[in-house]
Scaffold this motif. Structure first.
Motif, PDB file in Angstrom:
ATOM      1  N   UNK A 289      59.736  38.072  46.427  1.00 36.50           N
ATOM      2  CA  UNK A 289      60.424  38.907  47.423  1.00 36.50           C
ATOM      3  C   UNK A 289      59.583  38.995  48.697  1.00 36.50           C
ATOM      4  N   UNK A 290      58.287  39.232  48.531  1.00 37.12           N
ATOM      5  CA  UNK A 290      57.376  39.339  49.681  1.00 37.12           C
ATOM      6  C   UNK A 290      57.334  38.021  50.458  1.00 37.12           C
ATOM      7  N   UNK A 291      57.141  36.911  49.746  1.00 36.99           N
ATOM      8  CA  UNK A 291      57.001  35.610  50.415  1.00 36.99           C
ATOM      9  C   UNK A 291      58.252  35.234  51.195  1.00 36.99           C
ATOM     10  N   UNK A 292      59.415  35.419  50.572  1.00 34.26           N
ATOM     11  CA  UNK A 292      60.658  35.019  51.249  1.00 34.26           C
ATOM     12  C   UNK A 292      60.986  35.962  52.397  1.00 34.26           C
ATOM     13  N   UNK A 293      60.808  37.249  52.175  1.00 29.92           N
ATOM     14  CA  UNK A 293      61.130  38.208  53.235  1.00 29.92           C
ATOM     15  C   UNK A 293      60.206  38.016  54.427  1.00 29.92           C
ATOM     16  N   UNK A 294      58.923  37.860  54.170  1.00 33.56           N
ATOM     17  CA  UNK A 294      57.975  37.607  55.262  1.00 33.56           C
ATOM     18  C   UNK A 294      58.411  36.367  56.040  1.00 33.56           C
ATOM     19  N   UNK A 295      58.724  35.300  55.342  1.00 31.34           N
ATOM     20  CA  UNK A 295      59.115  34.059  56.018  1.00 31.34           C
ATOM     21  C   UNK A 295      60.389  34.255  56.845  1.00 31.34           C
ATOM     22  N   UNK A 296      61.313  35.034  56.315  1.00 33.85           N
ATOM     23  CA  UNK A 296      62.565  35.293  57.063  1.00 33.85           C
ATOM     24  C   UNK A 296      62.283  36.047  58.361  1.00 33.85           C
ATOM     25  N   UNK A 297      61.121  36.725  58.429  1.00 35.08           N
ATOM     26  CA  UNK A 297      60.721  37.491  59.622  1.00 35.08           C
ATOM     27  C   UNK A 297      59.733  36.697  60.489  1.00 35.08           C
ATOM     28  N   UNK A 298      59.490  35.446  60.133  1.00 30.51           N
ATOM     29  CA  UNK A 298      58.548  34.640  60.911  1.00 30.51           C
ATOM     30  C   UNK A 298      57.103  34.831  60.505  1.00 30.51           C
ATOM     31  N   UNK A 299      56.878  35.499  59.383  1.00 28.28           N
ATOM     32  CA  UNK A 299      55.512  35.751  58.899  1.00 28.28           C
ATOM     33  C   UNK A 299      55.125  34.743  57.815  1.00 28.28           C
ATOM     34  N   UNK A 300      53.879  34.302  57.857  1.00 32.19           N
ATOM     35  CA  UNK A 300      53.386  33.380  56.848  1.00 32.19           C
ATOM     36  C   UNK A 300      52.568  34.108  55.793  1.00 32.19           C
ATOM     37  N   UNK A 301      52.606  33.574  54.574  1.00 30.54           N
ATOM     38  CA  UNK A 301      51.875  34.173  53.454  1.00 30.54           C
ATOM     39  C   UNK A 301      51.237  33.082  52.605  1.00 30.54           C
ATOM     40  N   UNK A 302      50.214  33.464  51.864  1.00 27.90           N
ATOM     41  CA  UNK A 302      49.687  32.580  50.827  1.00 27.90           C
ATOM     42  C   UNK A 302      49.337  33.464  49.629  1.00 27.90           C
ATOM     43  N   UNK A 303      49.740  33.041  48.450  1.00 25.80           N
ATOM     44  CA  UNK A 303      49.491  33.843  47.248  1.00 25.80           C
ATOM     45  C   UNK A 303      48.150  33.426  46.647  1.00 25.80           C
ATOM     46  N   UNK A 304      47.233  34.385  46.540  1.00 23.84           N
ATOM     47  CA  UNK A 304      45.907  34.117  45.986  1.00 23.84           C
ATOM     48  C   UNK A 304      45.830  34.718  44.581  1.00 23.84           C
ATOM     49  N   UNK A 305      45.605  33.853  43.598  1.00 23.62           N
ATOM     50  CA  UNK A 305      45.525  34.331  42.218  1.00 23.62           C
ATOM     51  C   UNK A 305      44.174  34.054  41.582  1.00 23.62           C
ATOM     52  N   UNK A 306      43.436  33.126  42.194  1.00 20.63           N
ATOM     53  CA  UNK A 306      42.152  32.701  41.618  1.00 20.63           C
ATOM     54  C   UNK A 306      40.998  33.486  42.237  1.00 20.63           C
ATOM     55  N   UNK A 307      40.618  34.572  41.602  1.00 17.95           N
ATOM     56  CA  UNK A 307      39.482  35.383  42.057  1.00 17.95           C
ATOM     57  C   UNK A 307      39.040  36.257  40.893  1.00 17.95           C
ATOM     58  N   UNK A 308      37.926  36.937  41.089  1.00 20.70           N
ATOM     59  CA  UNK A 308      37.413  37.839  40.052  1.00 20.70           C
ATOM     60  C   UNK A 308      38.178  39.161  40.168  1.00 20.70           C
ATOM     61  N   UNK A 309      39.165  39.319  39.293  1.00 22.31           N
ATOM     62  CA  UNK A 309      40.088  40.448  39.433  1.00 22.31           C
ATOM     63  C   UNK A 309      39.405  41.799  39.259  1.00 22.31           C
ATOM     64  N   UNK A 310      38.448  41.867  38.371  1.00 25.44           N
ATOM     65  CA  UNK A 310      37.770  43.154  38.171  1.00 25.44           C
ATOM     66  C   UNK A 310      36.930  43.527  39.386  1.00 25.44           C
TER      67      UNK A 310
ATOM     68  N   UNK B 262      55.524  45.483  58.126  1.00 28.98           N
ATOM     69  CA  UNK B 262      54.950  45.616  56.773  1.00 28.98           C
ATOM     70  C   UNK B 262      55.924  46.392  55.878  1.00 28.98           C
ATOM     71  N   UNK B 263      56.494  47.448  56.416  1.00 31.11           N
ATOM     72  CA  UNK B 263      57.411  48.239  55.591  1.00 31.11           C
ATOM     73  C   UNK B 263      58.704  47.489  55.267  1.00 31.11           C
ATOM     74  N   UNK B 264      59.121  46.601  56.148  1.00 30.09           N
ATOM     75  CA  UNK B 264      60.300  45.793  55.819  1.00 30.09           C
ATOM     76  C   UNK B 264      59.973  44.846  54.658  1.00 30.09           C
ATOM     77  N   UNK B 265      58.774  44.283  54.686  1.00 33.37           N
ATOM     78  CA  UNK B 265      58.358  43.435  53.568  1.00 33.37           C
ATOM     79  C   UNK B 265      58.281  44.268  52.279  1.00 33.37           C
ATOM     80  N   UNK B 266      57.757  45.475  52.380  1.00 36.59           N
ATOM     81  CA  UNK B 266      57.659  46.332  51.188  1.00 36.59           C
ATOM     82  C   UNK B 266      59.041  46.776  50.692  1.00 36.59           C
ATOM     83  N   UNK B 267      60.006  46.856  51.621  1.00 37.87           N
ATOM     84  CA  UNK B 267      61.376  47.205  51.189  1.00 37.87           C
ATOM     85  C   UNK B 267      61.928  46.125  50.259  1.00 37.87           C
TER      86      UNK B 267
END
Lengths: 180, 180
Positions: free
Chosen positions: A115-136, A26-31
């Motif tokens: 940065x998160x998506x590519x770095x995660x993938x480079x480490x073998x981790x999968x991601x999905x970006x969720x933007x459609x939700x009630x943000x408040x 997780x910290x590598x992704x945050x880096x």
């Protein structure tokens, strides 16, 4: 993997192995967020690392229950990253918006998200970006304070399998030369 | 270079060698845009590849002449990429904004911008993201039509030298666990 292979083979991943993601990972992704560029180096990002199942459930409740293919991923992913940012910093000069676009928080958080998506993938981790939700609603559940926006949520885990890519425009379709 | 080394060593580059950037190299950078994720795969991006010195000069005139360290880069870079996007596609469901943030064009163009910056760096190319300029003036100069926004300009070329990184927040400063 070669760099371009990482860029080209990254997919949205919504099903994960029953395998934890280490705090070191997780910290590598945050880096990768830490080293992302931002408006005048304002670094408006704030990231919440959610592992607590009860919190994931609360956040999931902010998604429309139907029609969002990432609904289940919000609770089955071992980690959900909440991509937040401080308002009125990126795109601002002193207290005033510097361009007609006002707050550039969305732009800088888009940079951090890739940065998160590519770095995660480079480490073998999968991601999905969720933007459609009630943000408040989600922001309230996660205790996001005034002055900070929760913009996107990113479930992350080791992929059960990778999917086939959705179709893409050809470069010719979006490339223009010297003028539009 | 290792993937994380590419992420961590990418810098804003404003001085370039007198060396052209091949069209093949430009298309490889554009392939990283092509493969970027976007809201519901809307791919709102449109990229103008500017090589014409007269056009660079016109675009440069949209920057504030003082205080912008990228002013010279706009005309000395062999290539300037104009990062544009179609309005009211990303973040929309049919004709309505799907979230309180309205248009997600800035978010998706932020994603595309980080793809450009990292891919260029992986190929030995330097970039600097320019956001502070008169967007309507630059858009008009480049013939950007109604319904499309020019958001950022990215001078790109082989670096004369790389700089030292601006200071960064530590991960602890922006990481939160389970709730903000």
């Amino acid at each position: 993997m070669e760099f371009m292979e990482i860029v080209k083979t990254r997919r949205s991943i919504r099903k994960y192995l029953d395998k934890d993601v280490s705090d070191e990972a997780v910290n590598q992704v945050l880096a990768s967020v830490q080293w992302s560029p931002s408006w005048a180096n304002t670094q408006c990002w704030e990231i919440v690392v959610v592992r607590d199942p009860a919190m994931k459930k609360k956040l999931q409740a902010s998604l429309p229950p139907k029609g969002n293919p990432a609904f289940k991923a919000m609770v089955t992913a071992p980690v959900v990253l909440l991509v937040c940012g401080k308002k009125q910093t990126s795109g601002y000069y002193k207290r005033d918006a510097a361009t007609k676009f006002g707050d550039w928080i969305m732009f800088d958080l888009g940079i951090a998200t890739q940065s998160i998506c590519l770095t995660a993938h480079s480490m073998g981790l999968g991601t999905v970006v969720v933007g459609l939700f009630d943000h408040d609603k989600a922001g309230e559940a996660a205790g996001v304070p005034d002055g900070i926006e929760l913009v996107a949520m990113i479930p992350m885990g080791y992929p059960e399998k990778s999917g086939s890519p959705p179709s893409r425009k050809s470069i010719e379709e979006f490339r223009h030369d010297d003028r539009f």
